[in-house]
Design a protein around this motif. Structure first.
Motif, mmCIF file in Angstrom:
data_model
loop_
_atom_site.group_PDB
_atom_site.id
_atom_site.type_symbol
_atom_site.label_atom_id
_atom_site.label_comp_id
_atom_site.label_asym_id
_atom_site.label_seq_id
_atom_site.Cartn_x
_atom_site.Cartn_y
_atom_site.Cartn_z
ATOM 1 N N LEU A 15 0.855 -1.190 0.000
ATOM 2 C CA LEU A 15 0.000 0.000 0.000
ATOM 3 C C LEU A 15 0.887 1.234 0.000
ATOM 4 C CD1 LEU A 15 -2.645 -1.091 2.659
ATOM 5 C CD2 LEU A 15 -2.901 -1.100 0.164
ATOM 6 N N PRO A 16 0.359 2.356 -0.481
ATOM 7 C CA PRO A 16 1.161 3.588 -0.450
ATOM 8 C C PRO A 16 1.540 3.941 0.981
ATOM 9 C CG PRO A 16 -0.787 3.863 -1.835
ATOM 10 C CD PRO A 16 -0.946 2.562 -1.137
ATOM 11 N N GLU A 17 2.795 4.209 1.230
ATOM 12 C CA GLU A 17 3.264 4.500 2.582
ATOM 13 C C GLU A 17 2.847 5.908 2.980
ATOM 14 O OE1 GLU A 17 7.434 4.793 5.127
ATOM 15 O OE2 GLU A 17 7.365 3.664 3.240
ATOM 16 N N PRO A 18 2.114 6.043 4.107
ATOM 17 C CA PRO A 18 1.692 7.376 4.535
ATOM 18 C C PRO A 18 2.889 8.156 5.054
ATOM 19 C CG PRO A 18 1.128 5.754 6.186
ATOM 20 C CD PRO A 18 1.678 4.994 5.003
ATOM 21 N N PRO A 19 2.800 9.490 5.031
ATOM 22 C CA PRO A 19 3.898 10.303 5.562
ATOM 23 C C PRO A 19 4.080 10.058 7.064
ATOM 24 C CG PRO A 19 1.953 11.658 5.144
ATOM 25 C CD PRO A 19 1.685 10.321 4.546
ATOM 26 N N THR A 20 5.325 9.937 7.485
ATOM 27 C CA THR A 20 5.636 9.689 8.894
ATOM 28 C C THR A 20 6.407 10.875 9.450
ATOM 29 O OG1 THR A 20 5.807 7.310 8.449
ATOM 30 C CG2 THR A 20 6.733 8.123 10.515
ATOM 31 N N PRO A 21 5.809 11.617 10.404
ATOM 32 C CA PRO A 21 6.497 12.788 10.975
ATOM 33 C C PRO A 21 7.764 12.362 11.708
ATOM 34 C CG PRO A 21 4.160 12.749 11.579
ATOM 35 C CD PRO A 21 4.485 11.421 10.985
ATOM 36 N N GLU A 22 8.689 13.285 11.776
ATOM 37 C CA GLU A 22 9.927 13.034 12.517
ATOM 38 C C GLU A 22 10.093 14.078 13.611
ATOM 39 O OE1 GLU A 22 13.334 12.782 10.055
ATOM 40 O OE2 GLU A 22 12.717 10.918 9.068
ATOM 41 N N VAL A 23 10.672 13.649 14.731
ATOM 42 C CA VAL A 23 10.979 14.543 15.852
ATOM 43 C C VAL A 23 12.415 14.286 16.253
ATOM 44 C CG1 VAL A 23 10.427 15.203 18.231
ATOM 45 C CG2 VAL A 23 8.590 14.516 16.671
ATOM 46 N N TRP A 24 13.241 15.332 16.185
ATOM 47 C CA TRP A 24 14.671 15.217 16.511
ATOM 48 C C TRP A 24 15.350 14.137 15.675
ATOM 49 C CZ3 TRP A 24 12.437 14.716 21.946
ATOM 50 C CH2 TRP A 24 12.087 15.966 22.435
ATOM 51 N N GLY A 25 14.918 14.009 14.447
ATOM 52 C CA GLY A 25 15.524 13.050 13.543
ATOM 53 C C GLY A 25 15.025 11.630 13.700
ATOM 54 N N PHE A 26 14.058 11.378 14.587
ATOM 55 C CA PHE A 26 13.506 10.049 14.788
ATOM 56 C C PHE A 26 12.068 10.025 14.287
ATOM 57 C CE2 PHE A 26 16.784 10.377 18.036
ATOM 58 C CZ PHE A 26 17.437 9.156 17.928
#
Length: 243
Positions: free
Chosen positions: A157-168
């Motif tokens: 499936l299309p991968e949803p956007p994954t937010p990042e915090v401090w590079g993680f």
């Protein structure tokens, strides 16, 4: 007293550790018996109403312990009556032990009616419990998010956007951070729990000593004082008569 004071410390430690520990493993503490409940001293707000008929399960005094009490009481009476004439000295000794048979029941009631201050967890422990569950919820959200991403990748499936915090990645941060912070918080709180348990045990020790002093004052000191007061009155009357 040492039995009850130790039970207060252990009970406080168990209850506070259960509240502040990592929720995944803290439930295991429920398998440990509560020392105060085993002694029938976990009476809560209704404890003073129950003490008229209820007894504690504090171990009864042994024959050796009762003998020590009797010896100490007699030694105390001998010290106070050392300068008295034999009849008055005998009266003081008799008065000192006249109510010793009531001592066991009265001490039992005194212990049961004393507020040991261990039935409630500390306020800070309640706040830590809320924080621990928030961290667990964050870890669950992060774990479900990671599982959803893995399932989407497996199903192509299309991968949803994954937010990042401090590079993680945020789901990884929620999952690992929730678990690691929860464990770290539980370890730090163990030190605070130990301090709180010892402080409550010391407070219970002070209250118990006051309750025991009140009972011994009524059953031992007051009868002696009555005889000494009678002796003093007799001496005063004789002094007036001889003038």
């Amino acid at each position: 007293m040492p039995t009850v004071v130790k039970a207060v410390e252990d009970s406080t430690r168990i209850r506070a550790n259960r509240a502040t520990g990592w929720p995944v493993t803290a439930w295991l503490s429920k398998l440990k018996p509560d020392p105060l409940k085993r002694l029938h001293l976990d009476l809560g707000a209704a404890g003073k109403q129950l003490t008229g008929t209820a007894r504690t399960s504090v171990p009864k005094a042994s024959g050796v312990q009762r003998a020590r009490v009797d010896t100490e009481v007699r030694a105390f009476a001998d010290h106070l009556s050392d300068d008295l004439a034999q009849p008055w000295a005998t009266a003081v000794r008799r008065a000192s032990t006249s109510r010793l048979t009531d001592l066991g029941d009265r001490l039992d009631r005194a212990v049961a009616s004393t507020d040991l201050g261990a039935e409630r967890i500390p306020v800070w422990a309640g706040l830590v419990r809320v924080l621990q569950w928030l961290l667990i919820m964050a870890a669950i959200v992060g774990g479900l998010w990671l599982a959803l991403l893995a399932f989407g990748s497996y199903a192509r499936l299309p991968e949803p956007p994954t937010p990042e915090v401090w590079g993680f990645a945020l789901p990884t941060l929620l999952f690992l951070g929730g678990i690691l912070l929860g464990i770290l918080l539980a370890l730090v709180c163990r030190v605070l729990v130990g301090l709180t348990a010892r402080r409550r045990a010391a407070a219970a020790n002070k209250r118990l000593r006051a309750a025991i002093a009140e009972v011994s004052g009524e059953l031992v000191i007051e009868p002696i004082e009555t005889e000494l007061s009678a002796y003093a009155s007799m001496r005063s009357a004789l002094a007036v008569a001889l003038k």
